[in-house]
Scaffold this motif. Structure first.
Motif, short mmCIF file in Angstrom:
data_model
loop_
_atom_site.label_atom_id
_atom_site.label_comp_id
_atom_site.label_asym_id
_atom_site.label_seq_id
_atom_site.Cartn_x
_atom_site.Cartn_y
_atom_site.Cartn_z
N ASP A 43 0.59 -1.52 -0.05
CA ASP A 43 -0.24 -0.88 -0.44
C ASP A 43 0.70 0.83 -0.06
OD1 ASP A 43 -2.27 -1.54 -0.32
OD2 ASP A 43 -2.37 -1.88 2.86
N SER A 44 1.89 1.46 0.30
CA SER A 44 2.90 2.53 0.05
C SER A 44 2.93 3.44 -1.25
CB SER A 44 4.20 2.10 0.67
OG SER A 44 5.20 2.83 0.46
N PRO A 45 3.01 4.33 -0.76
CA PRO A 45 2.95 4.53 -1.81
C PRO A 45 4.14 5.56 -3.02
CG PRO A 45 3.05 6.55 0.13
CD PRO A 45 2.78 5.15 0.18
#
Ligand code: AAT
Length: 287
Positions: free
Chosen positions: A131-133
């Motif tokens: 989920d890390s941008p």
């Protein structure tokens, strides 16, 4: 699985020994294009991902491996802005790399999209790394990917399965040659490097392959009960001979360590992890 126990009976890599976990439930089982995938819930180690009969991680102890394979190379580098992860389909290494304040961009190449999808479903604590941008995930073979990327990364982390099956090429000398060209000036590589108790000659062979391309090569180790012999090592390499890989360039206060939720890594563990028993030191560095 027999009589309610999963046993890592894998005769080629660890003849005559096997670690077992008592199974609570089998959560998922399938054969992907690349490997057999099994996910179980265990009595005492939480959930466990198994590929081709080999334990890849358990929720009880995964942080040891994922933190160390990430923070050792990241903290040995003065400014690790752009990082590549090879493998790591559970998402745990991406989760750790994303914590480092200097990391701006993470690229990840994982061969098996089924491992990614199943980890999202069954191992959400690890898969939240996806989920890390900062992250861009590509599905593909790490060896092939490396051929197409030049002068791009500050740190390359190879979180690969063992050298039988799809990860075989990631332990070869030629892979180290490709990583060298994919690195920017000052770059550092760090790979899952096996265990010195299990097979010191395998570790040494990987280090020798790394030394063909990187003059500065070291081996660090972390303790993790669910991997064979209860520990695993990392082969770390860079071009700068004067860089002490065992001395972190990035020091964190204990407050920062807490905020990043690091449970294993600290600056002192970083240094300690490179200190090897005498016979191992002699075998890796003096013979
Ligand atoms: N995070 C700890 C778990 C691993 S995962 C290893 C990952 O490498 C798997 O998701 C697998 O699909 C992927 N992989 C294997 N070969 C390749 C390849 N050629 N290119 C890209 N990804 C690949 C490591 C566990 C270590 C086990 C120690 N006994």
């Amino acid at each position: 699985i027999q009589h309610g126990w999963f046993s890592e009976i894998q005769n080629e890599l660890w003849p005559g020994q096997s670690f077992s976990l008592k199974v609570k439930t089998v959560l998922h089982k399938e054969k992907s294009k690349f490997q057999d995938i099994l996910i179980i819930d265990t009595e005492t180690y939480g959930r466990c991902l198994i590929l081709d009969g080999i334990i890849q991680c358990t929720t009880r102890d995964e942080f040891s491996y994922q933190e160390m394979i990430s923070f050792i190379p990241l903290c040995s580098h003065p400014n690790p802005e752009k990082v590549l992860i090879v493998g790591g389909g559970d998402g745990g290494v991406a989760r750790e790399v994303a914590k480092h304040p200097k990391v701006k961009e993470i690229h990840q190449v994982e061969i098996d999209d089924r491992v990614v999808d199943l980890s999202k479903k069954f191992l959400p604590e690890m898969a939240r790394g996806f989920d890390s941008p900062k992250l861009k995930l590509v599905i593909g073979d790490g060896f092939k990917y490396m051929k197409d990327h030049k002068d791009e990364f500050d740190v390359i982390i190879t979180d690969s399965s063992d050298p039988i099956g799809p990860a075989e090429s990631l332990f070869k000398e030629s892979y180290y040659g490709l990583m060298k060209t994919a690195l920017r000036v000052g770059g550092i590589v760090c790979s899952q490097g096996g265990s010195f108790w299990l097979d010191p000659s395998h570790v040494k062979e990987v280090m020798t392959g790394c030394r063909v391309h990187f003059p500065n090569v070291s081996y660090a180790v972390t303790s993790i009960p669910s991997y064979p012999c209860g520990h695993i090592g990392f082969v770390v390499g860079c071009l700068d001979q004067k860089l002490n890989l065992n001395t972190p360039k990035q020091l964190f206060s204990s407050k920062e360590i807490d905020e990043m939720d690091l449970k294993y890594y600290s600056s002192s563990i970083h240094t300690a992890s490179f200190n090897l028993p005498r016979w191992v030191h002699k075998y890796f560095y003096e013979s």
